[in-house]
Design an enzyme around this catalytic site. Structure first.
Site, PDB file in Angstrom:
ATOM      1  N   HIS A   3       0.848  -1.191   0.000  1.00 42.52           N
ATOM      2  CA  HIS A   3       0.000   0.000   0.000  1.00 42.52           C
ATOM      3  C   HIS A   3       0.878   1.233   0.000  1.00 42.52           C
ATOM      4  O   HIS A   3       1.908   1.253   0.649  1.00 42.52           O
ATOM      5  CB  HIS A   3      -0.914   0.013   1.237  1.00 42.52           C
ATOM      6  N   ASP A  53      -7.957  -5.258  -0.101  1.00 42.72           N
ATOM      7  CA  ASP A  53      -8.440  -6.148  -1.155  1.00 42.72           C
ATOM      8  C   ASP A  53      -8.088  -7.611  -0.910  1.00 42.72           C
ATOM      9  O   ASP A  53      -8.614  -8.489  -1.595  1.00 42.72           O
ATOM     10  CB  ASP A  53      -7.855  -5.702  -2.511  1.00 42.72           C
TER      11      ASP A  53
END
Ligand code: CMC
Length: 428
Positions: A307, A364
């Site tokens: 991320h 996700d």
């Protein structure tokens, strides 16, 4: 404590203001830099660039903190409905009973779509990706409600338009699925909750009303709450860039849908399931996949890992991991992909490549397994993300107008040819 920074450039010294946010985060103000020095800054991917002031969402990537309007994501995930969270994100405060009632009624009032709009779904080929349909239909729906094209950021017109969009995105998404699978459309049922109405639109049949269990409704609510906003990510920045030209709300969020589609952003939720399916089908050891992800000459990445902002853990992933397990237990089922996902996470936690680059599961990684448990088809996963992210996109568009933000227009460093003369074609 210093509130300015000094830049030394070409023998000159420049003083730059330092801006401090609510949570003490600091930023060097370079708004006058080009005027003062003739220089611009270079930051591809905008990893170090603040593009706006915002009071919607706070993310502290180092400590895994996410708050909407000051409320921790853990508390909202446990206690709030998606409709309450959408109201909070749009208007800055949690709604009281009366406000929630009016807002919910407005959502249900705007759920049906114009019959002429329904016909457009049959124009798409059966294989059309639902994200393409969603983006196209968001622009189209505005054509059926021309008054929304002139809406600004406040007043009853904004309230109506925001509710219309939050509601229509749900109907359009379900219709995209029904149309692609050759099934007749279901009409929205105003007596159902936001989540149950979506599930009804998706899964009811003419002779069989789909009635989801409480567990399924809660799981969908959780998914939507966790996706409702995430400060200046790729799709939200896109909404702001498009909106900064004073493009209308519908075209701005339609652009957000396109940005979300990519596998490095919202498309990752479907890519994770494809990856886990592939691991399961191949029977190859996890090491094979880890080695591919670590190989600089191989574009393969572990989907659902890494991320830009979270460098320790993504709090949404932690919440999802816990709930996926609970949901599967409550539904009295199991998912072999969850076993593989848990093992994969364990392997990366021992691997120096992932540790040294702070690559941990992101939102996700486990969300696809939750969507599988709810019964959502794989090609609809990123559409689900878009439904969830709609409050954040609308709120950022509203804030952009309230702040009267300048049109987005980054600069570049030119690396092409210097001036040269035109050569006639016969001499080339
Ligand atoms: N698998 C293997 N290596 C990775 C991964 C991964 N998933 N993610 C990053 N790396 C490596 C990358 O190769 C680079 O290595 P090196 O320093 O040796 O060149 C280093 O880690 C830093 O990566 P980056 O690409 O510079 O990081 P970024 O901040 O530009 O990208 C990201 C962030 C999320 C796009 C990226 O981590 C990624 O591609 N992850 C997989 C896709 C994914 O799960 N996306 C969903 C993001 S969360 C939800 C959302 O916002 O949509």
């Amino acid at each position: 404590m210093t509130n300015s920074a000094t830049l030394s450039l070409n023998g000159e010294e420049y003083t730059l203001d330092v801006i401090t946010g609510t949570e003490n985060e600091q930023c060097i103000d370079i708004q006058q830099l080009r005027n003062q020095t003739g220089c611009i800054t270079m930051d591809p991917g905008f990893g170090n660039t603040g593009s706006c002031y915002s009071s919607i969402t706070y993310v502290d990537g180092k400590n895994g903190v996410l708050r909407y309007r000051g409320y921790p994501i853990e508390e909202l995930a446990e206690n709030a409905s998606f409709v309450e969270v959408a109201y909070l994100i749009l208007y800055g405060e949690l709604p009281n009973q009366k406000q929630l009632c009016i807002f919910s009624r407005s959502l249900e009032e705007h759920a049906p779509i114009h019959t002429n709009l329904e016909h457009h779904f049959s124009g798409f080929p059966k294989s059309a990706p639902p994200m393409a349909i969603l983006s196209a239909m968001l622009n189209l729906v505005a054509c059926f409600h021309p008054e929304v094209l002139d809406v600004t950021s406040e007043g009853p017109e904004f309230d109506r338009t925001a509710a219309l969009l939050l509601s229509k995105v749900r109907t359009i998404s379900a219709f995209a699925y029904r149309s692609a699978t050759g099934k007749p459309f279901n009409q929205p049922n105003p007596f159902l909750s936001y989540c149950n109405n979506f599930l009804h639109l998706m899964f009811s049949d003419p002779y069989r009303e789909y009635v989801p269990s409480k567990t399924i409704e809660k799981a969908l609510n959780l998914f939507l709450v966790l996706h409702a906003d995430h400060e200046q990510n790729c799709s939200t920045s896109t909404v702001r860039v498009v909106g900064s030209s004073r493009a209308n709300l519908f075209s701005s969020v339609a652009a957000g849908v396109c940005a979300l589609w990519g596998p490095l952003h919202g498309g990752a939720n479907a890519a994770v399931i494809a990856m886990l399916e592939d691991i399961k089908a191949s029977g190859k050891p996890l090491k094979h996949y880890l080695d591919m992800a670590k190989d600089k000459d191989n574009p393969y990445r572990l989907m659902g890992f890494g991320h830009r902002v979270y460098k320790n853990f993504d709090p949404r992933s932690r919440i999802l991991k816990r709930h996926v397990d609970e949901v599967l237990k409550e539904l009295n089922t199991s998912d072999p992909l969850l076993e593989i996902a848990l093992e994969l996470e364990q392997e990366t936690l021992k691997d120096d490549y992932f540790i040294s680059r702070n690559l941990y599961p992101n939102v996700d990684f486990y969300s696809g397994i939750l969507l599988r448990a709810i019964g959502i088809p794989l090609n609809m996963y990123t559409v689900m993300f878009a439904i969830g992210r709609m409050p954040g996109w609308i709120a950022n568009w509203k804030e952009l107008l309230e702040h009267n933000q300048r049109i987005s227009r980054p600069r570049q460093i030119y690396t092409g040819h210097s001036i040269r003369s035109f050569v006639p074609i016969e001499k080339r």
